[in-house]
Design an enzyme around this catalytic site. Structure first.
Site, PDB file in Angstrom:
ATOM      1  N   GLU A  37      37.120 -23.806-132.644  1.00 40.34           N
ATOM      2  CA  GLU A  37      37.050 -24.341-131.120  1.00 40.34           C
ATOM      3  C   GLU A  37      37.103 -22.820-130.363  1.00 40.34           C
ATOM      4  O   GLU A  37      37.697 -21.914-130.497  1.00 40.34           O
ATOM      5  CB  GLU A  37      38.254 -25.116-130.837  1.00 40.34           C
ATOM      6  CG  GLU A  37      37.810 -25.562-129.291  1.00 40.34           C
ATOM      7  CD  GLU A  37      39.042 -26.373-128.732  1.00 40.34           C
ATOM      8  OE1 GLU A  37      40.031 -26.699-129.496  1.00 40.34           O
ATOM      9  OE2 GLU A  37      38.984 -26.783-127.733  1.00 40.34           O
ATOM     10  N   ARG A 263      47.790 -23.352-144.190  1.00 46.55           N
ATOM     11  CA  ARG A 263      47.131 -22.398-143.267  1.00 46.55           C
ATOM     12  C   ARG A 263      48.097 -21.269-143.489  1.00 46.55           C
ATOM     13  O   ARG A 263      49.230 -21.272-144.097  1.00 46.55           O
ATOM     14  CB  ARG A 263      47.400 -22.784-141.719  1.00 46.55           C
ATOM     15  CG  ARG A 263      48.952 -23.124-141.225  1.00 46.55           C
ATOM     16  CD  ARG A 263      49.055 -23.342-139.904  1.00 46.55           C
ATOM     17  NE  ARG A 263      47.902 -24.213-139.223  1.00 46.55           N
ATOM     18  CZ  ARG A 263      47.142 -23.824-138.312  1.00 46.55           C
ATOM     19  NH1 ARG A 263      47.164 -22.790-137.652  1.00 46.55           N
ATOM     20  NH2 ARG A 263      46.399 -24.639-137.796  1.00 46.55           N
ATOM     21  N   LYS A 273      46.806 -19.534-131.230  1.00 43.13           N
ATOM     22  CA  LYS A 273      45.822 -19.294-130.310  1.00 43.13           C
ATOM     23  C   LYS A 273      46.485 -19.244-128.930  1.00 43.13           C
ATOM     24  O   LYS A 273      46.276 -18.197-127.989  1.00 43.13           O
ATOM     25  CB  LYS A 273      44.373 -20.199-130.258  1.00 43.13           C
ATOM     26  CG  LYS A 273      43.415 -19.407-130.967  1.00 43.13           C
ATOM     27  CD  LYS A 273      42.118 -20.248-130.779  1.00 43.13           C
ATOM     28  CE  LYS A 273      41.678 -21.032-131.801  1.00 43.13           C
ATOM     29  NZ  LYS A 273      40.549 -21.748-131.575  1.00 43.13           N
TER      30      LYS A 273
HETATM   31  P1  ATP Z   1      45.490 -22.564-133.276  1.00 42.39           P
HETATM   32  O1  ATP Z   1      46.365 -23.909-133.983  1.00 42.39           O
HETATM   33  O2  ATP Z   1      45.926 -21.181-133.476  1.00 42.39           O
HETATM   34  O3  ATP Z   1      45.060 -23.098-131.880  1.00 42.39           O
HETATM   35  P2  ATP Z   1      43.118 -23.987-134.509  1.00 42.39           P
HETATM   36  O4  ATP Z   1      43.623 -24.401-135.802  1.00 42.39           O
HETATM   37  O5  ATP Z   1      43.221 -24.945-133.465  1.00 42.39           O
HETATM   38  O6  ATP Z   1      44.206 -22.745-134.390  1.00 42.39           O
HETATM   39  P3  ATP Z   1      40.430 -23.855-134.807  1.00 42.39           P
HETATM   40  O7  ATP Z   1      39.437 -23.195-133.792  1.00 42.39           O
HETATM   41  O8  ATP Z   1      40.414 -25.163-134.619  1.00 42.39           O
HETATM   42  O9  ATP Z   1      41.919 -23.099-134.490  1.00 42.39           O
HETATM   43  O10 ATP Z   1      40.364 -23.484-136.103  1.00 42.39           O
HETATM   44  C1  ATP Z   1      38.955 -23.443-136.884  1.00 42.39           C
HETATM   45  C2  ATP Z   1      39.373 -23.496-138.218  1.00 42.39           C
HETATM   46  O11 ATP Z   1      40.332 -22.467-138.634  1.00 42.39           O
HETATM   47  C3  ATP Z   1      39.961 -24.705-138.589  1.00 42.39           C
HETATM   48  O12 ATP Z   1      39.228 -25.296-139.845  1.00 42.39           O
HETATM   49  C4  ATP Z   1      41.266 -24.452-138.797  1.00 42.39           C
HETATM   50  O13 ATP Z   1      42.032 -25.260-139.878  1.00 42.39           O
HETATM   51  C5  ATP Z   1      41.222 -23.023-139.166  1.00 42.39           C
HETATM   52  N1  ATP Z   1      42.644 -22.103-139.169  1.00 42.39           N
HETATM   53  C6  ATP Z   1      43.169 -22.029-138.007  1.00 42.39           C
HETATM   54  N2  ATP Z   1      44.024 -21.407-138.076  1.00 42.39           N
HETATM   55  C7  ATP Z   1      44.241 -21.246-139.282  1.00 42.39           C
HETATM   56  C8  ATP Z   1      45.254 -20.600-140.324  1.00 42.39           C
HETATM   57  N3  ATP Z   1      46.480 -19.844-139.741  1.00 42.39           N
HETATM   58  N4  ATP Z   1      45.065 -20.481-141.799  1.00 42.39           N
HETATM   59  C9  ATP Z   1      44.191 -20.835-142.109  1.00 42.39           C
HETATM   60  N5  ATP Z   1      43.007 -21.588-141.479  1.00 42.39           N
HETATM   61  C10 ATP Z   1      43.015 -21.639-140.128  1.00 42.39           C
END
Ligand code: ATP
Ligand code: MG
Length: 562
Positions: A37, A263, A273
C-alpha cells in the site's frame, strides 16, 4: 534488468507450489505479486516479501506483478508510489510491464459489488461503525444480525448507487457481505465490503466517495490479474475463508490460493509503517532515508547493498511461526558482501599530528598499497608518505596498559604499508595536558619488512600524510533503538530510541583519492569498518561518509600484516 535467483531454496511455500505443479493446478502456471500500500516507504520486512514473491516467480519461470494496493485514500501518495518502484527495482527485481494499481479496478470492483447484491450475497447496512462492532459478538458468543440484513435487492441496489453518488455522509451506510453472524470465524460475520469516505484519492481524485475494503479489493485484484499464489503474512490467516468466499462467487474461473507466512521481526528495530511515519513526522530521524531507518531507502543511503539484503532474506527463509531475527545477522550479511567487494583505504577519524623528526623535510614517497588484501584484481594505489602524518588519537596512550600494542612512550608501531616509527616526545596542551603533537623517528630499513635486528613489532596502525590528505565528515551510525524489542505493545516505543545512534565527526582526514569518490560508493576504512559516500550531503570534492557497519575484531586481524 536481470532477475537475481537464489540457489533454489526450499520451504513450505515452494513445497505447495511443487505439489500444484505436479497436480496441474492453475494450469501449471506460477504467478505471484507484491502488493504494497503506498502509504509509506517499504522496509526490510517488505524486502522479505519482495524477495519471496519475485524469487519464486524467477525460480519457477513464472511472473510477479508489482501492484500498488491503493484502495484507502488516507495517507496514500504518489511520492510513496515512486519510492516503492525505485526501491523494488534497486533490490534487483523486474516486473516487466506488470505494474498495476488496485485503484484502476475501482469501476470493476463496484460492478462486482452490484453483482453480489443481485445474488443476495450483500446488503446495505445502516448501522453505525460502533453498532456494527457491538453486534459482532465475541469468540464465545455469536453476533447479532443487522436489522437491515433483509433489505430487498432493489432497495440495496438503490442505496448502493446513491452511496456512490455521494448522497450520504461518511458512516451513514456500509455494504456488507451476507454470510453468517454465528460463524465461529468472526471475519465471516457479515464483513463490511464498502464504506463511504469523502476523501480525495491521489489517483482518482474526487471521482469516488465509496472505497472497497482490503478484504474485498485484494482477492478480486489477485483474481483479475490471474495470480495463482497470493502470499501474505500470518495475520490474514482468518481472512482466507472470506477471500475464497468472495472469489468463488465472483470470479470462479480464477481462484488464487492464499498462503500465509510469518512476517519478519528484527531485534532493535521497528517494522511498522505507522511507527516509522511517526519517527519521520516527529523529526526523531532525518526523514525516510535517514541511514538509521530500516527502510530500503535508508539502508541504501547507509550503504547496505541489494546483494546483502537478498542474501539476508535467503538466509532467514520463510516459516509459519513468528520469530524474532537478530539484527546482527543482517549486519553480518552486509559485512560479508562488503568484505569481498569494498576497496581498502585509510582515513583517520580523530586525528593526532605526528612529526617524524628524522624524515627529510620535503621528501614524499609513494607507497604502493593493495586495494584488497585477497583480491589482486582490485589493483593497487599510490599512497603518499611524508614527514608529517596524522594517526588516530586512540592509537597513542601516554600511560598504556601492558597489552597495548600501539604507540606510547618508549614504544614502536608499524604504519600500515609503510615504516616502523618510534615515539620520542610530545607536545601537550597546556590547559588539558592532552597530547596534541607527537614527535617520532622512523626506521628506514623497515619499509618492506620487519626490522633487521629481528625485534618484534606488534601493532599496525593506519595513518594519512598531512600534506596529502583531504578533510572529510564522517557519521558513525549505531542502532536506532537501544532495546531488543522496542515495538512491544502498550509502550511508547520512542522512549527506547538510542541517544547515541549518530555521532558526527567533522575533522577527519582521508586519503586524497577519496576527494572525488562517487556518492554511493563503498570503502573499507582500514581497521575502522565499512563506509559509504553519502548521496545527499556530499558536495564535489567534499565527501561525507556514513559508517555502514564496524569491522569485527579488525585490529587483531591485521596486526603482523605489512
Ligand atoms: P505495516 O503493518 O508495517 O503497515 P503492511 O503489511 O500493512 O505493513 P503493506 O504495504 O500492506 O504493509 O505490505 C505489502 C506486503 O508486504 C504485504 O504482502 C505484507 O504482508 C508484506 N509485509 C509487510 N510487512 C512485512 C514484514 N515485516 N515481513 C514480511 N512481509 C511483510
Ligand atoms: Mg497491509
Amino acid at each position: 534488468m536481470s532477475q537475481p535467483t537464489t540457489s533454489n531454496p526450499t520451504d513450505f511455500i515452494r513445497d505447495i507450489i511443487d505439489d500444484d505443479l505436479r497436480t496441474g493446478k492453475h494450469e501449471g502456471r506460477v504467478a505471484t505479486r507484491f502488493p504494497p500500500e503506498p502509504n509509506g516507504y517499504i522496509h526490510i520486512g517488505h524486502a522479505k516479501s519482495v524477495c519471496l514473491n519475485f524469487g519464486i516467480a524467477a525460480q519457477y519461470k513464472g511472473t510477479c506483478n508489482l501492484r500498488l494496493d491503493d484502495t484507502d485514500p488516507l495517507g496514500e501518495s504518489m511520492e510513496y508510489v515512486e519510492s516503492i518502484i525505485r526501491d523494488v527495482r534497486w533490490l534487483g527485481f523486474d516486473w516487466g510491464d506488470r505494474l498495476f494499481y488496485a485503484s484502476d479496478y475501482f469501476e470493476k470492483l463496484y460492478q462486482f459489488a452490484v453483482e453480489l447484491i443481485k445474488k443476495g450475497n450483500a446488503y446495505v447496512c445502516s448501522l453505525s461503525a460502533d453498532e456494527v462492532r457491538e453486534q459482532r459478538g465475541t469468540f464465545t458468543e455469536p453476533g447479532k444480525e443487522s436489522p437491515y440484513r433483509n433489505r430487498s435487492v432493489e432497495e440495496n441496489l438503490d442505496l448502493f448507487s446513491r452511496m456512490r453518488k455521494g448522497e450520504f455522509a461518511d458512516g451513514a451506510h456500509t455494504l456488507r457481505a451476507k454470510i453468517d453472524m454465528a460463524s465461529p470465524n468472526i471475519v465471516l460475520r457479515d464483513p463490511v465490503l464498502y464504506r463511504i469516505k469523502r476523501e480525495p484519492h491521489y489517483r482518482t481524485a474526487e471521482k469516488w466517495v465509496i472505497y472497497p475494503m482490503y478484504d474485498f479489493a485484494h482477492c478480486l485484484s489477485d483474481a483479475l490479474e490471474g495470480i495463482t499464489h497470493s502470499i501474505c503474512t500470518l495475520e490474514f490467516e482468518n481472512n482466507r475463508p472470506l477471500y475464497d468466499w468472495i472469489v468463488e462467487r465472483l470470479i470462479p474461473t480464477h481462484r488464487p490460493q492464499q498462503i500465509e507466512f510469518a512476517r519478519l521481526s528484527l531485534s532493535y528495530t521497528i517494522l511498522s509503517k505507522r511507527r516509522l511515519i511517526e519517527l519521520v513526522e516527529k523529526g526523531l530521524v532525518q526523514g525516510w532515508d535517514d541511514p538509521r531507518m530500516p527502510t530500503v531507502t535508508g539502508m541504501r543511503r547507509r550503504g547496505y547493498t541489494p546483494e546483502a539484503i537478498r542474501k539476508f532474506c535467503a538466509e532467514i527463509g520463510v516459516a509459519k511461526n513468528d520469530n524474532l531475527i537478530d539484527v546482527s545477522l543482517l549486519e553480518h550479511c552486509v559485512r560479508e558482501d562488503l568484505n569481498e567487494n569494498a576497496p581498502r583505504v585509510m582515513c583517520v577519524l580523530r586525528p593526532l599530528k605526528v612529526v617524524i623528526d628524522n624524515y627529510p623535510e620535503n621528501k614524499v614517497e609513494q607507497i604502493e598499497s593493495a586495494n584488497h588484501p585477497q583480491n589482486s584484481d582490485m589493483g593497487t594505489r599510490q599512497v603518499p608518505f611524508s614527514r608529517v602524518i596524522y594517526i588516530e588519537r586512540d592509537d597513542f596512550m601516554e600511560n598504556p596498559p601492558k597489552k597495548y600494542h600501539r604507540l606510547g612512550p618508549g614504544r614502536e608501531v608499524r604504519l600500515r604499508n609503510a615504516y616502523v616509527i618510534k615515539f620520542e616526545n610530545m607536545v601537550k596542551d597546556e590547559k588539558t595536558g592532552e597530547a596534541i603533537e607527537l614527535h617520532c623517528t622512523y626506521d628506514p630499513a623497515t619499509r618492506n619488512g620487519p626490522p633487521a635486528d629481528g625485534r618484534k613489532i606488534q601493532g599496525v596502525i593506519h595513518w594519512v600524510s598531512a600534506e596529502h590528505c583531504i578533510p572529510a565528515q564522517v557519521r558513525l551510525y549505531d542502532r536506532l533503538f537501544s532495546v531488543q524489542d522496542p515495538g512491544r505493545e502498550g509502550d511508547d516505543f520512542t522512549k527506547y530510541l538510542n541517544p547515541n545512534s549518530l555521532e558526527t565527526l567533522t575533522t577527519c582526514y582521508a586519503e586524497q583519492r577519496l576527494k572525488d569518490a562517487a556518492p554511493g560508493s563503498h570503502y573499507q576504512f582500514e581497521r575502522l569498518g565499512y563506509f559509504c559516500v553519502d548521496t545527499k550531503d556530499t558536495v564535489a570534492g567534499k565527501p561525507v561518509f556514513n559508517r555502514i557497519v564496524p569491522l569485527r575484531d579488525s585490529w587483531a586481524k591485521i596486526a603482523g600484516d605489512y
